[in-house]
Design a protein around this motif. Structure first.
Motif, short mmCIF file in Angstrom:
data_model
loop_
_atom_site.label_atom_id
_atom_site.label_comp_id
_atom_site.label_asym_id
_atom_site.label_seq_id
_atom_site.Cartn_x
_atom_site.Cartn_y
_atom_site.Cartn_z
N PRO A 197 -4.72 8.17 3.52
CA PRO A 197 -4.38 7.55 4.63
C PRO A 197 -3.03 8.19 5.41
N GLU A 198 -2.98 8.29 6.67
CA GLU A 198 -1.76 8.49 7.34
C GLU A 198 -1.03 7.21 7.66
N LYS A 199 -1.91 6.25 7.74
CA LYS A 199 -1.11 5.15 8.46
C LYS A 199 -1.26 3.86 7.53
N LYS A 200 -0.66 2.88 7.45
CA LYS A 200 -0.64 1.76 6.56
C LYS A 200 -1.89 0.79 7.21
N GLN A 254 9.75 0.41 -2.61
CA GLN A 254 9.63 1.33 -1.96
C GLN A 254 8.06 1.87 -1.90
N ALA A 255 7.51 1.48 -2.74
CA ALA A 255 6.08 2.04 -3.01
C ALA A 255 4.93 1.31 -2.19
N LEU A 256 3.99 2.28 -1.69
CA LEU A 256 2.96 2.08 -0.73
C LEU A 256 1.92 1.48 -1.27
N TYR A 257 1.38 2.25 -2.58
CA TYR A 257 0.23 1.86 -3.50
C TYR A 257 0.92 1.78 -4.90
N SER A 258 0.09 0.85 -5.75
CA SER A 258 0.33 0.87 -7.07
C SER A 258 -0.64 0.58 -8.06
N ILE A 259 -0.95 0.92 -9.09
CA ILE A 259 -1.81 0.78 -10.11
C ILE A 259 -1.37 0.30 -11.46
N TRP A 260 -1.66 -1.15 -11.62
CA TRP A 260 -1.19 -1.73 -12.94
C TRP A 260 -2.19 -1.52 -14.03
N ILE A 261 -1.76 -1.34 -15.24
CA ILE A 261 -2.58 -1.23 -16.21
C ILE A 261 -1.80 -1.75 -17.39
N ASP A 262 -2.65 -2.59 -18.26
CA ASP A 262 -1.85 -3.41 -19.23
C ASP A 262 -1.17 -2.23 -20.33
N GLY A 263 -0.24 -2.81 -21.25
CA GLY A 263 0.49 -1.74 -22.04
C GLY A 263 -0.24 -1.49 -23.12
N LEU A 313 -7.76 5.27 -6.39
CA LEU A 313 -7.23 4.84 -5.24
C LEU A 313 -8.30 4.93 -4.04
N GLU A 314 -8.85 6.27 -4.04
CA GLU A 314 -10.06 6.62 -3.20
C GLU A 314 -11.26 5.88 -3.44
N ARG A 315 -11.48 5.69 -4.65
CA ARG A 315 -12.72 4.73 -5.12
C ARG A 315 -12.60 3.27 -4.57
N TYR A 316 -11.49 2.78 -5.10
CA TYR A 316 -11.30 1.31 -5.03
C TYR A 316 -10.70 0.55 -3.70
N LEU A 317 -9.89 1.82 -2.98
CA LEU A 317 -9.34 1.12 -1.77
C LEU A 317 -9.81 1.94 -0.70
N TRP A 318 -9.54 3.15 -0.60
CA TRP A 318 -9.82 3.86 0.55
C TRP A 318 -11.21 4.12 1.16
N ARG A 319 -12.00 4.30 0.23
CA ARG A 319 -13.37 4.54 0.55
C ARG A 319 -14.15 3.28 1.15
N GLY A 320 -13.90 2.09 0.63
CA GLY A 320 -14.52 0.90 1.30
C GLY A 320 -13.28 0.02 2.09
N LYS A 321 -12.27 0.94 2.51
CA LYS A 321 -11.35 0.32 3.31
C LYS A 321 -10.66 -1.18 2.86
N HIS A 322 -10.47 -1.18 1.72
CA HIS A 322 -9.81 -2.42 0.80
C HIS A 322 -8.39 -2.21 0.69
#
Length: 501
Positions: free
Chosen positions: A126-129, A293-302, A314-323
Motif C-alpha cells: 500500500p502506498e498510503k497509511k 520509524q517502522a510502518l509495519y512490524s512482525i513479532w515472533i518469540d525467540g 503482511l499481505e495475508r494477515y493485513l492488506w488482503r482483508g484491510k486489517h
C-alpha cells in the motif's frame, strides 16, 4: 374365568349392527343414494388431498433436513481432512465452523495450510497509511512523577501510573498522552549505533531473548525482496548477548553492529524489571517505541524459527482483508478467566496475584467470553503479532503494556481486557490457530524458566516490605491500594476445557 370372557364377545357382536346401521343412515341421507355416493366421493378426495399434502410437507422437510445434515457433515469432513485441497475448502473463519467448534463437533487441526500469495515479487505494498480512527495524535509521558502514589522511589520504566490516569487512558480522544514505558532513567537503554541503525527500518521482523533462555534461530523461505525490505532485529539483554557469543558465531560490521546470520542484535542495557519474562514484553508489545520509524512490524518469540516470508504474511494477515492488527486465536481458551485458571494450575505466576488481577477485571465489568461477543476470543496466542503502526494500534499496545507493567507478566490475561475497555473500537484480525502453528518451527528453551514467585500459594508469603518474592519495579498495581472494595467480588466459575489447558 369363562363367565368373564362371554360378556366381551357379546358386546363386540352387539356393536356391529350399530355400525352397519350408521353407515346405512349416512348413505340414505340427502336427496338420494347417488347424491350421497357423490358427496362421499368428494369427501374421500379431500381426505386424500389433505393426507397427500401433509405427506409432501413431511417428505420435503425430511429431505431438507437431510440436505442440511449432508452439508454439515461435508463441512466437518473437509475441516478435519489432512488433504490440503479439502482443508482449503473449509472456511475456518465462518460462523458455521465456529458453531460446530463450540458444539464440539469439529476440532481445528494443529496445522493447516496458509492461503498465501504465490509470489512475493508481485505483492503490492500500500502506498498510503491506513486512516487514523479515533486517535489522531499520540504522545507519551517521558518523566516519572514519583510522587503520584506517595512514593519516593527512583523512576520506573513504566512510570508511577495512578489509578485515575489508568482510567483516563481508556477514554479515546483525538489527542492523547499516556504512559508507555521508556520513562527517563527507567532502564532499557539502546546504544547510539543501534538507534541510528533502526531509524532506516520501515518494515521490521522483531524477536527477543532475555536471560539466556534461547539462541537465535535463522528464518527460512525468505525471498530476496523481503531480505532487502525488512530489518530482522533481535532484542537481547546483556546476559543473553554473553550467552549467544559463547554458543553462536557473532559477526561485527564496519559500524560496530553485531550480527547472527540475518539477525541484527539490538542490546538493551539495564533491564527495567527483575523478572526476565516481564523484560521480554518490552520489545514484544512496545515495538513501536523501540523502532519509531517502522510502518509495519512482525513479532515472533525467540524460541521460534520463522518459516514464512514476512512480506507474504503482511499481505495475508493485513492488506488482503484491510486489517491493521493481526494475532492468532488461542488453541484452548477463549475466556480470560479460563486462561487465568490454567496459569494458576501450571504455576505461571503467583496464584493469589492472578486472582487479584482477575477480581479487578471482574469489578470493572469484564464478563466471560461468549459467542455473543463481537470477538472470536478474548485470549490470543501472543507469540506472533502482525501490525501496522497506526496511532490507535500504538495506543492499544501502550495500554496492553501498562496492564503487564501493573499486574502480572502474563500478557494473554490482559489482551482481551484492553479490547473490552476500548469498547470494541479497536478492531483486529484473529486468525485460526492452525495457521499460527504453520508459521514457525518451535525450538526448546536452553533451560527451564524458574521463579520463586510462581510457586506462591498465599498472600501471607508476601508479608513484609523486605519480602524477596515481591518484584521491586513491576507488578506494583498488585500492591497499590485499589480505589474500590474487592472483597465481595466473586470470580466466574470456570471449567477445564481441554486436557492441555
Amino acid at each position: 374365568m369363562d363367565n368373564d370372557g362371554h360378556p366381551s364377545v357379546s358386546l363386540r357382536a352387539s356393536r356391529r349392527p350399530d355400525r352397519l346401521n350408521n353407515n346405512f343412515e349416512i348413505k340414505d341421507g340427502g336427496d338420494g343414494f347417488f347424491d350421497s355416493d357423490k358427496s362421499s366421493s368428494d369427501y374421500s378426495i379431500k381426505i386424500i388431498w389433505k393426507r397427500g399434502f401433509v405427506r409432501l410437507l413431511l417428505v420435503g422437510g425430511i429431505l431438507w433436513m437431510l440436505l442440511i445434515l449432508s452439508v454439515l457433515l461435508f463441512h466437518i469432513w473437509t475441516c478435519q481432512s489432512s488433504l490440503v485441497f479439502l482443508s482449503a475448502i473449509c472456511n475456518k473463519d465462518s460462523t458455521v465452523f465456529q458453531m460446530l467448534h463450540t458444539m464440539g463437533l469439529v476440532t481445528p487441526p494443529h496445522r493447516c495450510s496458509i492461503p498465501l500469495a504465490n509470489d512475493p515479487e508481485k505483492v503490492v505494498i500500500p502506498e498510503k497509511k491506513s486512516p487514523s480512527k479515533f486517535v489522531q495524535s499520540l504522545s507519551y509521558f517521558e518523566e516519572d512523577d514519583i510522587n503520584t502514589n506517595g512514593s519516593e522511589s527512583s523512576p520506573l520504566f513504566g512510570g508511577h501510573q495512578s489509578w485515575k490516569q489508568r482510567e483516563e487512558s481508556f477514554k479515546l480522544k483525538s489527542t492523547m498522552k499516556v504512559h508507555c514505558g521508556f520513562i527517563q532513567n527507567g532502564g532499557a537503554e539502546m546504544s547510539h549505533k543501534d538507534k541510528q541503525y533502526v531509524k532506516k527500518c520501515k518494515f521490521v521482523v522483531a524477536s527477543g531473548i532475555f536471560d539466556g533462555y534461547d539462541t537465535p534461530h535463522q528464518p527460512s523461505n525468505i525471498s530476496p525482496r523481503s531480505k532487502k525490505l525488512f530489518c530482522f532485529l533481535m532484542v537481547v539483554d546483556e546476559v543473553s548477548l554473553k550467552f549467544i557469543k559463547q554458543n553462536v558465531s557473532v559477526k561485527e560490521d564496519n559500524d560496530g553492529g553485531e550480527w547472527v546470520g540475518i539477525w541484527r542484535i539490538i542490546l538493551l542495557k539495564n533491564p527495567p524489571y527483575d523478572e526476565p519474562r516481564r523484560n521480554g514484553k518490552v520489545p514484544k508489545i512496545l515495538t513501536h517505541r523501540l523502532f519509531p520509524q517502522a510502518l509495519y512490524s512482525i513479532w515472533i518469540d525467540g524460541k521460534m524459527e520463522l518459516i514464512v516470508d514476512p512480506l507474504l504474511m503482511l499481505e495475508r494477515y493485513l492488506w488482503r482483508g484491510k486489517h491493521t492488527f493481526a494475532i492468532a486465536q488461542h488453541k484452548h481458551h477463549r475466556n480470560i478467566y479460563e486462561e487465568a485458571d490454567s496459569n494458576k494450575r501450571r504455576k505461571r505466576y503467583a496464584r493469589p496475584l492472578i486472582d487479584h488481577q482477575m477480581k479487578i477485571y471482574r469489578y470493572e465489568g469484564l464478563d466471560p467470553w461468549t459467542p455473543l461477543k463481537q470477538t472470536k476470543s478474548d485470549v490470543p496466542e501472543g507469540a506472533i503479532i502482525i501490525r501496522e503502526h497506526t496511532p490507535l494500534n500504538n495506543l492499544f499496545n501502550c495500554l496492553w503494556f501498562n496492564e503487564v507493567n501493573l499486574f502480572t507478566p502474563r500478557d494473554q490475561l490482559s489482551f482481551g481486557f484492553v479490547v473490552y475497555r476500548l469498547k470494541n473500537n479497536f478492531k483486529f484480525f484473529m486468525f485460526p490457530n492452525c495457521e499460527y502453528n504453520s508459521i514457525f518451527i518451535l525450538h526448546p528453551h536452553t533451560r527451564e524458566h524458574s521463579s520463586k514467585i510462581e510457586w506462591v500459594k498465599s498472600l501471607n508469603e508476601f508479608k513484609g516490605n523486605n519480602s524477596g518474592l515481591k518484584e521491586s519495579r513491576g507488578g506494583l498495581g498488585l500492591w497499590s491500594t485499589y480505589p474500590a472494595d474487592l472483597t465481595s467480588v466473586v470470580l466466574p466459575r470456570v471449567e477445564r476445557t481441554s486436557k492441555a489447558g
